[in-house]
Structures are given as C-alpha cells and as structure tokens.
Design an enzyme around this catalytic site. Structure first.
Site, PDB file in Angstrom:
ATOM      1  CG  PHE A   1      -1.867   1.244   1.107  1.00 44.67           C
ATOM      2  CD1 PHE A   1      -3.027   1.200   0.355  1.00 44.67           C
ATOM      3  CD2 PHE A   1      -1.528   2.449   1.711  1.00 44.67           C
ATOM      4  CE1 PHE A   1      -3.844   2.329   0.215  1.00 44.67           C
ATOM      5  CE2 PHE A   1      -2.341   3.578   1.580  1.00 44.67           C
ATOM      6  CZ  PHE A   1      -3.503   3.507   0.832  1.00 44.67           C
TER       7      PHE A   1
ATOM      8  CG  ASP B   1       5.722   3.919   1.879  1.00 42.56           C
ATOM      9  OD1 ASP B   1       5.673   4.616   2.913  1.00 42.56           O
ATOM     10  OD2 ASP B   1       4.769   3.816   1.081  1.00 42.56           O
TER      11      ASP B   1
ATOM     12  CE  LYS C   1      -1.204   6.644   6.865  1.00 43.61           C
ATOM     13  NZ  LYS C   1      -0.744   5.784   5.772  1.00 43.61           N
TER      14      LYS C   1
HETATM   15  C1  LIG Z   1      -0.923   5.881   4.329  1.00 41.92           C
HETATM   16  C2  LIG Z   1       0.198   5.402   3.503  1.00 41.92           C
HETATM   17  C3  LIG Z   1       0.538   6.032   2.284  1.00 41.92           C
HETATM   18  C4  LIG Z   1      -0.291   7.150   1.691  1.00 41.92           C
HETATM   19  O1  LIG Z   1      -0.393   8.254   2.515  1.00 41.92           O
HETATM   20  P1  LIG Z   1      -1.565   9.346   2.261  1.00 41.92           P
HETATM   21  O2  LIG Z   1      -1.202  10.464   3.189  1.00 41.92           O
HETATM   22  O3  LIG Z   1      -2.864   8.697   2.615  1.00 41.92           O
HETATM   23  O4  LIG Z   1      -1.488   9.724   0.839  1.00 41.92           O
HETATM   24  C5  LIG Z   1       1.646   5.566   1.600  1.00 41.92           C
HETATM   25  N1  LIG Z   1       2.377   4.543   2.069  1.00 41.92           N
HETATM   26  C6  LIG Z   1       2.078   3.917   3.222  1.00 41.92           C
HETATM   27  C7  LIG Z   1       2.949   2.802   3.696  1.00 41.92           C
HETATM   28  C8  LIG Z   1       0.967   4.309   3.970  1.00 41.92           C
HETATM   29  O5  LIG Z   1       0.647   3.663   5.094  1.00 41.92           O
END
Ligand SMILES: *Cc1c(COP(=O)(O)O)cnc(C)c1O
Length: 392
Positions: free
Chosen positions: A133, A218, A247
């Site tokens: 994700f 990520d 986040k």
């Molecule tokens: C939440 C998330 C994203 C995307 O972040 P948004 O602020 O919702 O665009 C990307 N990578 C990971 C691992 C995430 O948990």
C-alpha cells in the site's frame, strides 16, 4: 446517528461522530468517550491535540502560515536540518500527503536512473512488493494488488514490476540493467501488519547496493516511533537510500510528508522539475520540526517498545480464543479474527459499542495502532473489551 448525504461514499466509516478528542481518547456528540486504537492510521502517534505540537502550531499561526516555495521562510531549513539529522541523511524534499512523497520518490528514482545510472530514456523500472500500500494516485494504484483500488481506474503507468513480499531472491532475479529502484514497506501496514522474514531487509540492502539500484523504504506508516525504533528498517540495522515519510510527521495537525536522501540522489532534482504549492509551508515545517524534536530524544521509541511488549503479551493470550494469529511490532498489531467469531468489520462494530475504536483490513484482520501516549492500563482495558467481543 449522523448521516452524510453530501459526502462522497469513498469510505464506509463506523457509526461514531467525533466531536472532540484529547490524547488517546475521542468524544462523540453525545459525550460518550472512546479509546482510539487506530490513531489515524499512525498519523496521531503523539495523541490527539498533543500539547507540545498544538503549541508549535499556535505559535506559527501567529507568525506566518503559507508563502509557497517562491520565497524562503525561517521555518523550512531548520525543519529540514532536524529531519535530515534524524534520518542520518543530507537532504529533505517536503511534500504534504504520503502519496505525494511516494510519487516524489518514484520521480527521483527515475531521474537518478537516467542521469546517474545511465538507463536508456523511458525504460526505468521500479520493483515493488505484492500486497503493497503506497497511496491512491493513478500511478500508485497501478501497481497495487488490491482489485478495489485498481478496477476502472486504468490505464496505468508502466515501469513497475511486482514480486512477492519477503522474498529477496525474487528481487534479485527481477533486477536488470533498467532497474532504478526497489520500493517496499519494511513492514506492510495496510496488508495487516505483515512482518517480512528476519534478514529480508538486510538482503534487500545488500542486493540493491551490489546491483547499483536504489533502496526506497516507504516508512510512511511504519516510521517515526511506531515500531519501537525511529524507523522499521532499524530492526535489521538497515539504512535505505531513500526514506518516504508522512502520517505522524504532521503531528496529527497538518499533512506533512517528505522524501529524505543524500545529495547524490535527491540533489539531482533541480528548480522547476518538481514542486508543491503547500509543500514545506511554514506551518507544516513548524509542526514537523516539533515532531522531529520529540523523536530525537528516543523516549517515544522506548515507550512504543515497552508498551508494545505489553500489548503483544495480552494479544498472544487471545490466540485460540476467537483469534487465529497475531503480529505485533512495537505498538502496532495485526490481529486475525477467527471467522467463527465474526468478520473484522463486525468485531470493529462490537468494539465500537464497547468504546474501543479499531479498523478492519482485508476482511478478517483488525489493526491496532494506538497513540504512543496510551497507558498500559488503557491497553489492558481495550484487550478486555476485545476478549468480551470475541465471546470469551
Ligand atoms: C498511508 C500510507 C501512504 C499514503 O499516505 P496518504 O497520506 O494517505 O497519501 C503511503 N504509504 C504507506 C505505507 C501508507 O501507510
């Protein structure tokens, strides 16, 4: 019950209408309190309306809030310096949402591939993991394995190859002369807090270094204290070439994301080649800087480690009693619910009725990611509610 007839239905929220929030607790319109065991998918690592972070925001609201990057502010460089130091890197490219950080990472990796590695134009490939994700933009959902995320949103951007998560040999085999980067979550959050086999991250680091390919981690959900270390990559003493952060970087107040890397990678982006109207704005920088300062002491990471052990012990005791499996890393848990006890969504609804907020993922799994400010007694209470809901 609050209805939302004018809100597009891209979410199916649980039936709670939050009015106010403080620390690990939210209060609904009727004054009922709920323990927030989701914490905005880790955007609220320091709790709702954390006093230090609210103060940083309030002070900056009284000074300046937005300039665009057409002008410098007195907030961006100090934030970037502090975040670079936290990451052990040299440069920071500020954006807003996580998806934007991922998109930025993709652009940086491709540009590095053409300008530094010498990949032929438009051939750069990025290797990603199954069940990833990384966000919701059209490029990103193009390499998602979740049909709901993809269906009817194509055509998708080429240049990505998917391999199984946790399989370093598959990455090695997929790398060719056109490969610019490997981009993975060190622990897959949305997929249900999936922890790769021990040694995976180290192997990915070795392979990418050997083959002259960038390692992009990520850490948007796993980073900034959640797992008991600043970054989940530290669990295997691994330093990626590029961190993607988001986040919790915004302190639960404003969206703040960033790409962090050394000069030889991030330094290749020149004026006009990438940007964002809001990225690096002084309010975001002030809040992000306060977040980084909080993490610099190591106290939050230690707290996540200690409370995480407590959470793991309590959750492990439920295995066999309505729970088929538990994965806990720091204050982060994926809990697989026995279908006989209900779906993840049903368990979430029953927990809501008992004053505990969680979110289901992929049908039978619920995820817990409470604010790092939570107390051990509050964890105990939440787990008691879960045990009751599971029919124990
Ligand atoms: C939440 C998330 C994203 C995307 O972040 P948004 O602020 O919702 O665009 C990307 N990578 C990971 C691992 C995430 O948990």
């Amino acid at each position: 019950m609050t209805t939302e007839p004018h809100v597009a239905r891209n979410y199916a929220p649980l039936d709670i209408t939050v009015a106010t929030a403080e620390g690990a607790w939210v209060t609904d319109l009727d004054g009922r309190q709920y323990l927030d065991m989701l914490a905005g998918y880790s955007a609220l690592n320091f709790g709702h309306r954390n006093a230090t972070l609210v103060q940083a925001a309030m002070e900056q609201l009284g000074r300046s809030t937005l300039t665009s990057r057409a002008f410098k502010t007195d907030q961006l460089e100090p934030f970037a310096a502090a975040l670079a130091a936290l990451c052990g890197k040299e440069l920071v490219l500020p954006m807003n949402t996580g998806a934007e950080a991922v998109e930025t990472g993709i652009k940086v990796a491709r540009a590095w591939g053409y300008r530094v590695k010498g990949i032929a134009q438009d051939r750069a490939k990025i290797i990603v993991a199954e069940n990833n994700f990384h966000g919701r933009t059209t490029t990103i959902v193009g390499f998602s394995s979740d049909e709901d995320a993809r269906t009817d949103f194509g055509p998708f951007a080429p240049g990505f190859e998917t391999v199984p998560f946790g399989d370093a040999d598959a990455i090695e085999q997929a790398i060719d002369d056109d490969t610019a980067a490997v981009m993975i979550e060190p622990i897959q959050g949305e997929a249900g807090v999936i922890v790769p086999p021990e040694g995976y991250l180290r192997r990915v680091r070795e392979i990418t270094r050997e083959k002259n390919v960038l390692f992009i981690a990520d850490e948007i959900q796993s980073g900034l204290g959640r797992t008991g270390t600043t970054f989940a990559c530290e669990r295997e003493s691994v330093e990626p070439d590029v961190y993607l952060l988001g986040k919790a970087l915004g302190g639960g107040i404003v969206p703040v994301s960033a790409v962090v890397a050394n000069e030889d990678v991030l330094g290749i982006i020149e004026p006009g080649q990438h940007g964002s109207t809001f990225g690096g704005n002084p309010l975001a920088a002030a809040v992000g800087h306060a977040v980084v300062d909080m993490l610099a002491t190591g106290e939050w990471q230690q707290r996540a480690r200690q409370l995480g052990e407590h959470l793991a012990t309590r959750l492990d005791a439920l295995v066999g009693s309505g729970v088929t499996g538990v994965r806990t890393v720091g204050l982060w848990a994926g809990i697989d619910i026995d279908p006989a006890a209900g779906t993840g969504r049903e368990i979430g609804e029953k927990l809501l009725a008992r004053g505990v907020l969680v979110k289901d993922t992929h049908g039978q799994t619920i995820r817990m990611a409470p604010p790092l400010t939570i107390r051990a007694t509050e964890i105990d209470w939440a787990i008691e509610q879960l045990a009751l809901v599971l029919g124990k």
